[in-house]
Structures are given as structure tokens and as C-alpha cells.
Design a protein around this motif. Structure first.
Motif, PDB file in Angstrom:
ATOM      1  N   GLU A 141      -6.995  12.841   7.144  1.00  0.00           N
ATOM      2  CA  GLU A 141      -5.772  12.203   7.652  1.00  0.00           C
ATOM      3  C   GLU A 141      -5.305  11.055   6.768  1.00  0.00           C
ATOM      4  N   GLY A 142      -6.102  10.657   5.788  1.00  0.00           N
ATOM      5  CA  GLY A 142      -5.724   9.546   4.926  1.00  0.00           C
ATOM      6  C   GLY A 142      -6.859   8.548   4.777  1.00  0.00           C
ATOM      7  N   PRO A 143      -6.727   7.577   3.897  1.00  0.00           N
ATOM      8  CA  PRO A 143      -7.783   6.597   3.657  1.00  0.00           C
ATOM      9  C   PRO A 143      -7.931   5.601   4.800  1.00  0.00           C
ATOM     10  N   LEU A 144      -9.174   5.181   5.035  1.00  0.00           N
ATOM     11  CA  LEU A 144      -9.474   4.173   6.041  1.00  0.00           C
ATOM     12  C   LEU A 144     -10.061   2.955   5.345  1.00  0.00           C
TER      13      LEU A 144
ATOM     14  N   LEU B 189     -12.480  -5.857  10.738  1.00  0.00           N
ATOM     15  CA  LEU B 189     -11.555  -4.759  10.456  1.00  0.00           C
ATOM     16  C   LEU B 189     -12.312  -3.637   9.759  1.00  0.00           C
ATOM     17  N   VAL B 190     -12.632  -2.604  10.521  1.00  0.00           N
ATOM     18  CA  VAL B 190     -13.426  -1.469  10.042  1.00  0.00           C
ATOM     19  C   VAL B 190     -12.680  -0.177  10.371  1.00  0.00           C
ATOM     20  N   GLY B 191     -12.497   0.673   9.374  1.00  0.00           N
ATOM     21  CA  GLY B 191     -11.847   1.960   9.604  1.00  0.00           C
ATOM     22  C   GLY B 191     -10.385   1.842   9.984  1.00  0.00           C
ATOM     23  N   ILE B 192      -9.635   1.038   9.244  1.00  0.00           N
ATOM     24  CA  ILE B 192      -8.226   0.795   9.568  1.00  0.00           C
ATOM     25  C   ILE B 192      -7.337   1.796   8.818  1.00  0.00           C
ATOM     26  N   SER B 193      -6.475   2.466   9.552  1.00  0.00           N
ATOM     27  CA  SER B 193      -5.517   3.392   8.938  1.00  0.00           C
ATOM     28  C   SER B 193      -4.171   2.692   8.809  1.00  0.00           C
ATOM     29  N   VAL B 194      -3.522   2.907   7.675  1.00  0.00           N
ATOM     30  CA  VAL B 194      -2.243   2.258   7.380  1.00  0.00           C
ATOM     31  C   VAL B 194      -1.168   3.334   7.294  1.00  0.00           C
ATOM     32  N   PRO B 195      -0.065   3.206   8.024  1.00  0.00           N
ATOM     33  CA  PRO B 195       0.978   4.239   8.017  1.00  0.00           C
ATOM     34  C   PRO B 195       1.570   4.450   6.630  1.00  0.00           C
ATOM     35  N   GLY B 196       1.875   5.705   6.330  1.00  0.00           N
ATOM     36  CA  GLY B 196       2.615   6.025   5.120  1.00  0.00           C
ATOM     37  C   GLY B 196       1.819   6.136   3.849  1.00  0.00           C
ATOM     38  N   ILE B 197       0.459   6.166   3.926  1.00  0.00           N
ATOM     39  CA  ILE B 197      -0.330   6.218   2.697  1.00  0.00           C
ATOM     40  C   ILE B 197      -1.305   7.388   2.675  1.00  0.00           C
ATOM     41  N   ALA B 198      -1.080   8.422   3.468  1.00  0.00           N
ATOM     42  CA  ALA B 198      -2.012   9.551   3.533  1.00  0.00           C
ATOM     43  C   ALA B 198      -2.318  10.175   2.179  1.00  0.00           C
TER      44      ALA B 198
ATOM     45  N   LEU C 284       0.821  -1.216   0.000  1.00  0.00           N
ATOM     46  CA  LEU C 284       0.000   0.000   0.000  1.00  0.00           C
ATOM     47  C   LEU C 284       0.851   1.261   0.000  1.00  0.00           C
ATOM     48  N   ALA C 285       2.006   1.192   0.616  1.00  0.00           N
ATOM     49  CA  ALA C 285       2.864   2.372   0.689  1.00  0.00           C
ATOM     50  C   ALA C 285       3.739   2.530  -0.551  1.00  0.00           C
ATOM     51  N   GLY C 286       3.536   1.703  -1.570  1.00  0.00           N
ATOM     52  CA  GLY C 286       4.382   1.791  -2.754  1.00  0.00           C
ATOM     53  C   GLY C 286       3.615   1.606  -4.043  1.00  0.00           C
ATOM     54  N   LEU C 287       2.499   2.333  -4.202  1.00  0.00           N
ATOM     55  CA  LEU C 287       1.685   2.146  -5.397  1.00  0.00           C
ATOM     56  C   LEU C 287       2.388   2.577  -6.677  1.00  0.00           C
ATOM     57  N   ASP C 288       3.428   3.393  -6.546  1.00  0.00           N
ATOM     58  CA  ASP C 288       4.147   3.824  -7.740  1.00  0.00           C
ATOM     59  C   ASP C 288       5.123   2.762  -8.232  1.00  0.00           C
ATOM     60  N   ALA C 289       5.271   1.688  -7.446  1.00  0.00           N
ATOM     61  CA  ALA C 289       6.184   0.615  -7.847  1.00  0.00           C
ATOM     62  C   ALA C 289       5.501  -0.292  -8.870  1.00  0.00           C
TER      63      ALA C 289
END
Length: 258
Positions: free
Chosen positions: A213-216, A227-236, A171-176
């Protein structure tokens, strides 16, 4: 799969059902109402970094998690992986799939195809024959599909034919460059379609709500754990929009990202 009709209204309705179920049956979410002293319409974001610590409170009251008897809940289901691969437009389930992992799974089928695990170089095994058995099965297949992280595929075993390779995208590397969207805790979330070259969400299973603050992320069908409303670091900077070609949700870099 990608061509099936998408309804924004039905997608949001599925999300509201998942939220209501979480508030009604799952301790972690029920406690949010208690802490707020009122009924909340939206759950507070739950950081993905807390999921493992919260595990015992993410299962419904009627189906608690038994750590001693159950497998780790982050493994997911074969259908999630199969649907993510199909979203690439490059896999229809016709090839046996060999997934490079750090541990074995008891899965046997992926739709109509056979499923196998190839143990990566860091996997600890008591019997070296287990690793060798996976390698023999891989080399015996004339047209296998191979799935793994970039480093795992770089070190993948030789094959006499031409296996079709699929890369996991974090998720933190969609440009890859890659094929299937994957998070260690949320599982397989979508696929990079080879035609439109967009990252398509598996919208039947995954909902994404944009916030400042970013996608949930919400897993619409997963209940153990919920798993509802989970925030993932580095993907704001990520955002959700509709693919102009397919009319279904895709994950993309936010236009407001700097």
C-alpha cells in the motif's frame, strides 16, 4: 554524516526496538493488540491525517501530553533539521540559518550556528516589530543560509549579499527541485545530496518499511509523540534502496510505479 557506515541489520533492529516500545508503552499501539486479540508483530498503518486527532494517545503512559502547557509536538528538534541539511552536502553548520515559518520558535542554535525564524507573509503577529527584527538580523549577516518552501523563498526579503538558499521538498513531490525532505507532521526526514543527486534518508532517525500500500515511516528516536508505521497520503509509488555511491538508504520512485 553521510559517509558513516550504514548497517541494514542495525537499522532493522532499531525499528524493532521502536515497535516494541510503542506496543509496550503507548496507548494507541497497545490498543492494536487489544483489538486483534493477539500480540502483533507489526503495527497497523496509522494515517498521517489522523495524527493530530490521536495526539493524546501517541505519548507514553508515563509521559502524557499536556496540551495546555506544551508546544505543538510537530515542531521537532534542531538536530533533525541540522542533520537533514548536512545530508545535502552543501551545509556544514557554518552559516547562520534563517528559516521561513508561520510562527516563532525558541530555538537559538543549530549546531555551532545561530538559528533565526523569518516570519512568512501569512504569519499573524501582535507586534510588527518582531517581523522587522528578523529581517534586520537577516540583512546584517554577510553569508546567511535561508530555508523555506519555494513560494516563501520567491517572496523572501532582499539581501545585500548572496545568501545560500535551501528548499524544502514535500514527500509527495520528490521529483521537484529541492534540498531537504520535509513533512508537516513527521518533520525533517532527509536531504537531496548535491553530489549523487539522490534523496538520502536520515537513517539514524527515520526508518521506512515498504508495503504493497506504500511506505510506512517510523521515527526511531522520537517518543513524544511516538510515531511508528505512519502512512502519508499521495506517496504510494515511493520505495527505498541503497545509494550506490554512499551505501545509505535513499527514497526513490518505485520501479513498479506506473
Amino acid at each position: 554524516m553521510i559517509g558513516r557506515a550504514f548497517s541494514q541489520r542495525a537499522w532493522e533492529r532499531g525499528y524493532r526496538t521502536a515497535v516494541a516500545r510503542a506496543f509496550g508503552t503507548v496507548p494507541h499501539y497497545r490498543e492494536m493488540w487489544a483489538e486483534a486479540g493477539a500480540r502483533k508483530q507489526e503495527p497497523a498503518p496509522t494515517p498521517a491525517t489522523r495524527l493530530e486527532a490521536l495526539l493524546g494517545r501517541l505519548h507514553p503512559l508515563g509521559a502524557p501530553y499536556d496540551r495546555r502547557r506544551e508546544e505543538p509536538p510537530w515542531i521537532g528538534e534542531p538536530a533533525e533539521l541540522l542533520e537533514a541539511l548536512r545530508l545535502t552536502g552543501a551545509y556544514r553548520g557554518e552559516r547562520p540559518l534563517f528559516e521561513v515559518r508561520g510562527a516563532l520558535l525558541d530555538w537559538r542554535r543549530l549546531g555551532r550556528a545561530r538559528y533565526h525564524v523569518l516570519l512568512d507573509a501569512d504569519a499573524e503577529v501582535a507586534d510588527p516589530g518582531v517581523r522587522e527584527a528578523g529581517l534586520r538580523a537577516f540583512r546584517a549577516e554577510p553569508e546567511p543560509a535561508l530555508l523555506g518552501d519555494p513560494g516563501q523563498l520567491t517572496d523572501s526579503p532582499e539581501h545585500p549579499g548572496r545568501p545560500r538558499r535551501f528548499l524544502r521538498i514535500p514527500l509527495a513531490g520528490l521529483d521537484a527541485h529541492g534540498h531537504v525532505l520535509h513533512d508537516r507532521l513527521l518533520g525533517y526526514l532527509g536531504g537531496h545530496h548535491r553530489g549523487c543527486r539522490r534523496i538520502h534518508l536520515n537513517w539514524r532517525r527515520v526508518h521506512v518499511r515498504e508495503t504493497p500500500e506504500g511506505p510506512l515511516f517510523t521515527l526511531l528516536r522520537r517518543r513524544r509523540p511516538t510515531l511508528v508505521g505512519i502512512s502519508v497520503p499521495g506517496i504510494a509509488p515511493l520505495a527505498v534502496e541503497l545509494c550506490r555511491e554512499h551505501g545509505t538508504p535513499v527514497l526513490t520512485a518505485s520501479r513498479t510505479a506506473s
